[in-house]
Write a protein that holds these residues in place. Structure first.
Motif, PDB file in Angstrom:
ATOM      1  N   MET A  95      41.971  27.235  37.416  1.00  0.00           N
ATOM      2  CA  MET A  95      42.644  28.508  37.153  1.00  0.00           C
ATOM      3  C   MET A  95      42.167  29.120  35.839  1.00  0.00           C
ATOM      4  O   MET A  95      41.891  30.328  35.760  1.00  0.00           O
ATOM      5  CB  MET A  95      44.165  28.307  37.126  1.00  0.00           C
ATOM      6  CG  MET A  95      44.745  28.147  38.516  1.00  0.00           C
ATOM      7  SD  MET A  95      46.412  27.458  38.652  1.00  0.00           S
ATOM      8  CE  MET A  95      47.252  28.021  37.231  1.00  0.00           C
ATOM      9  N   GLN A  96      42.036  28.307  34.807  1.00  0.00           N
ATOM     10  CA  GLN A  96      41.567  28.805  33.507  1.00  0.00           C
ATOM     11  C   GLN A  96      40.164  29.383  33.630  1.00  0.00           C
ATOM     12  O   GLN A  96      39.861  30.456  33.101  1.00  0.00           O
ATOM     13  CB  GLN A  96      41.576  27.677  32.473  1.00  0.00           C
ATOM     14  CG  GLN A  96      42.960  27.272  32.016  1.00  0.00           C
ATOM     15  CD  GLN A  96      42.948  26.005  31.175  1.00  0.00           C
ATOM     16  OE1 GLN A  96      41.894  25.448  30.864  1.00  0.00           O
ATOM     17  NE2 GLN A  96      44.138  25.533  30.818  1.00  0.00           N
ATOM     18  N   ARG A  97      39.301  28.644  34.326  1.00  0.00           N
ATOM     19  CA  ARG A  97      37.906  29.059  34.471  1.00  0.00           C
ATOM     20  C   ARG A  97      37.808  30.353  35.268  1.00  0.00           C
ATOM     21  O   ARG A  97      37.133  31.312  34.863  1.00  0.00           O
ATOM     22  CB  ARG A  97      37.131  27.930  35.158  1.00  0.00           C
ATOM     23  CG  ARG A  97      35.645  28.024  35.040  1.00  0.00           C
ATOM     24  CD  ARG A  97      34.945  26.732  35.392  1.00  0.00           C
ATOM     25  NE  ARG A  97      35.319  26.216  36.712  1.00  0.00           N
ATOM     26  CZ  ARG A  97      35.934  25.058  36.906  1.00  0.00           C
ATOM     27  NH1 ARG A  97      36.294  24.298  35.888  1.00  0.00           N
ATOM     28  NH2 ARG A  97      36.211  24.663  38.131  1.00  0.00           N
ATOM     29  N   ARG A 102      37.047  36.240  35.897  1.00  0.00           N
ATOM     30  CA  ARG A 102      37.523  37.507  36.467  1.00  0.00           C
ATOM     31  C   ARG A 102      37.815  38.534  35.379  1.00  0.00           C
ATOM     32  O   ARG A 102      37.544  39.721  35.557  1.00  0.00           O
ATOM     33  CB  ARG A 102      38.780  37.261  37.309  1.00  0.00           C
ATOM     34  CG  ARG A 102      38.455  36.603  38.648  1.00  0.00           C
ATOM     35  CD  ARG A 102      39.709  36.308  39.432  1.00  0.00           C
ATOM     36  NE  ARG A 102      39.378  35.726  40.732  1.00  0.00           N
ATOM     37  CZ  ARG A 102      40.255  35.190  41.561  1.00  0.00           C
ATOM     38  NH1 ARG A 102      41.542  35.128  41.227  1.00  0.00           N
ATOM     39  NH2 ARG A 102      39.876  34.689  42.718  1.00  0.00           N
ATOM     40  N   THR A 103      38.359  38.100  34.269  1.00  0.00           N
ATOM     41  CA  THR A 103      38.635  39.009  33.152  1.00  0.00           C
ATOM     42  C   THR A 103      37.334  39.600  32.625  1.00  0.00           C
ATOM     43  O   THR A 103      37.241  40.812  32.394  1.00  0.00           O
ATOM     44  CB  THR A 103      39.365  38.260  32.014  1.00  0.00           C
ATOM     45  OG1 THR A 103      40.549  37.676  32.538  1.00  0.00           O
ATOM     46  CG2 THR A 103      39.721  39.189  30.879  1.00  0.00           C
ATOM     47  N   LEU A 104      36.325  38.742  32.454  1.00  0.00           N
ATOM     48  CA  LEU A 104      35.024  39.222  31.991  1.00  0.00           C
ATOM     49  C   LEU A 104      34.420  40.206  32.986  1.00  0.00           C
ATOM     50  O   LEU A 104      33.893  41.253  32.595  1.00  0.00           O
ATOM     51  CB  LEU A 104      34.075  38.040  31.782  1.00  0.00           C
ATOM     52  CG  LEU A 104      32.644  38.377  31.374  1.00  0.00           C
ATOM     53  CD1 LEU A 104      32.616  39.112  30.038  1.00  0.00           C
ATOM     54  CD2 LEU A 104      31.790  37.137  31.302  1.00  0.00           C
ATOM     55  N   THR A 122      30.194  39.696  43.130  1.00  0.00           N
ATOM     56  CA  THR A 122      30.375  38.670  42.096  1.00  0.00           C
ATOM     57  C   THR A 122      31.788  38.104  42.146  1.00  0.00           C
ATOM     58  O   THR A 122      31.987  36.904  41.941  1.00  0.00           O
ATOM     59  CB  THR A 122      30.078  39.260  40.696  1.00  0.00           C
ATOM     60  OG1 THR A 122      28.838  39.956  40.745  1.00  0.00           O
ATOM     61  CG2 THR A 122      29.990  38.178  39.652  1.00  0.00           C
ATOM     62  N   TYR A 123      32.759  38.966  42.432  1.00  0.00           N
ATOM     63  CA  TYR A 123      34.152  38.517  42.547  1.00  0.00           C
ATOM     64  C   TYR A 123      34.265  37.452  43.636  1.00  0.00           C
ATOM     65  O   TYR A 123      34.909  36.417  43.456  1.00  0.00           O
ATOM     66  CB  TYR A 123      35.064  39.709  42.873  1.00  0.00           C
ATOM     67  CG  TYR A 123      36.535  39.434  42.685  1.00  0.00           C
ATOM     68  CD1 TYR A 123      37.171  39.774  41.506  1.00  0.00           C
ATOM     69  CD2 TYR A 123      37.286  38.833  43.694  1.00  0.00           C
ATOM     70  CE1 TYR A 123      38.527  39.528  41.324  1.00  0.00           C
ATOM     71  CE2 TYR A 123      38.629  38.571  43.523  1.00  0.00           C
ATOM     72  CZ  TYR A 123      39.249  38.925  42.336  1.00  0.00           C
ATOM     73  OH  TYR A 123      40.586  38.673  42.161  1.00  0.00           O
ATOM     74  N   SER A 124      33.615  37.704  44.751  1.00  0.00           N
ATOM     75  CA  SER A 124      33.624  36.738  45.857  1.00  0.00           C
ATOM     76  C   SER A 124      32.940  35.439  45.454  1.00  0.00           C
ATOM     77  O   SER A 124      33.376  34.350  45.844  1.00  0.00           O
ATOM     78  CB  SER A 124      32.911  37.315  47.080  1.00  0.00           C
ATOM     79  OG  SER A 124      33.571  38.480  47.505  1.00  0.00           O
ATOM     80  N   MET A 125      31.862  35.572  44.685  1.00  0.00           N
ATOM     81  CA  MET A 125      31.147  34.374  44.227  1.00  0.00           C
ATOM     82  C   MET A 125      32.024  33.541  43.282  1.00  0.00           C
ATOM     83  O   MET A 125      32.005  32.314  43.335  1.00  0.00           O
ATOM     84  CB  MET A 125      29.837  34.758  43.533  1.00  0.00           C
ATOM     85  CG  MET A 125      28.778  35.268  44.502  1.00  0.00           C
ATOM     86  SD  MET A 125      27.273  35.774  43.665  1.00  0.00           S
ATOM     87  CE  MET A 125      26.537  34.200  43.325  1.00  0.00           C
ATOM     88  N   ILE A 126      32.790  34.226  42.428  1.00  0.00           N
ATOM     89  CA  ILE A 126      33.716  33.515  41.534  1.00  0.00           C
ATOM     90  C   ILE A 126      34.727  32.750  42.372  1.00  0.00           C
ATOM     91  O   ILE A 126      35.004  31.578  42.133  1.00  0.00           O
ATOM     92  CB  ILE A 126      34.440  34.497  40.586  1.00  0.00           C
ATOM     93  CG1 ILE A 126      33.465  35.092  39.583  1.00  0.00           C
ATOM     94  CG2 ILE A 126      35.584  33.814  39.869  1.00  0.00           C
ATOM     95  CD1 ILE A 126      34.036  36.253  38.781  1.00  0.00           C
TER      96      ILE A 126
END
Length: 161
Positions: A95-97, A102-104, A122-126
């Protein structure tokens, strides 16, 4: 009575151990002459007989230890108690990672450094766990040529606000 009896009575009145009962200097004779608990109470009221403050455990070493821990020291293998994920579970670490990444990503999108399509991909990749850290995500965006560096002119405008 004797001084030891006076001490015993004072200990039971003050609800402390006999070792903590002290007799003020020059009051030994008065303490030896007491006959009843009321006499002992009178000496206590007068300050001739008193209970010494309890000795506690000093927190100095604990505070110093906590200060070092706050600086990131004393956290090596030998100082850990519990299993590998006892202090921070795998889910918490995830969750932290993910939240950091996502914030970045949101910041990059807000600054116009990435477009909508790149953002979504990129969101999907995260979400899929492709990036180990924020740095690895940034390097992926840079290497893929997906990151538009802010021009010097627009950077200058942003600084004047």
């Amino acid at each position: 009575m004797s001084v030891s009896t006076a001490k015993r009575l004072a200990a039971s009145i003050l609800k402390v151990g006999e070792n903590r009962i002290k007799i003020a200097g020059g009051e030994d004779k008065a303490a030896a002459e007491v006959l009843t608990r009321d006499d002992v109470r009178g000496l206590i009221d007068r300050g001739a007989v008193y209970a010494e403050a309890a000795r506690g455990v000093s927190r100095l070493r604990g505070r110093m230890h906590a200060k070092q821990r706050a600086l990131g020291r004393r956290t090596g293998r030998g100082n850990r108690k519990g299993k590998r994920y006892a202090s921070v579970s795998q889910k918490e670490q995830w969750m932290q990672r993910v939240r950091a990444q996502r914030t970045l990503l949101c910041d990059l999108f807000a600054k116009g450094m990435i477009d909508q399509k790149t953002y979504r991909h990129t969101y999907s990749m995260i979400k899929g766990g492709n990036f180990k850290s924020r740095a690895s995500m940034l390097s992926h965006l840079r290497d893929g040529g997906l990151l538009k560096e802010k021009s010097a002119a627009s950077a200058g405008k942003a600084g004047t606000k």
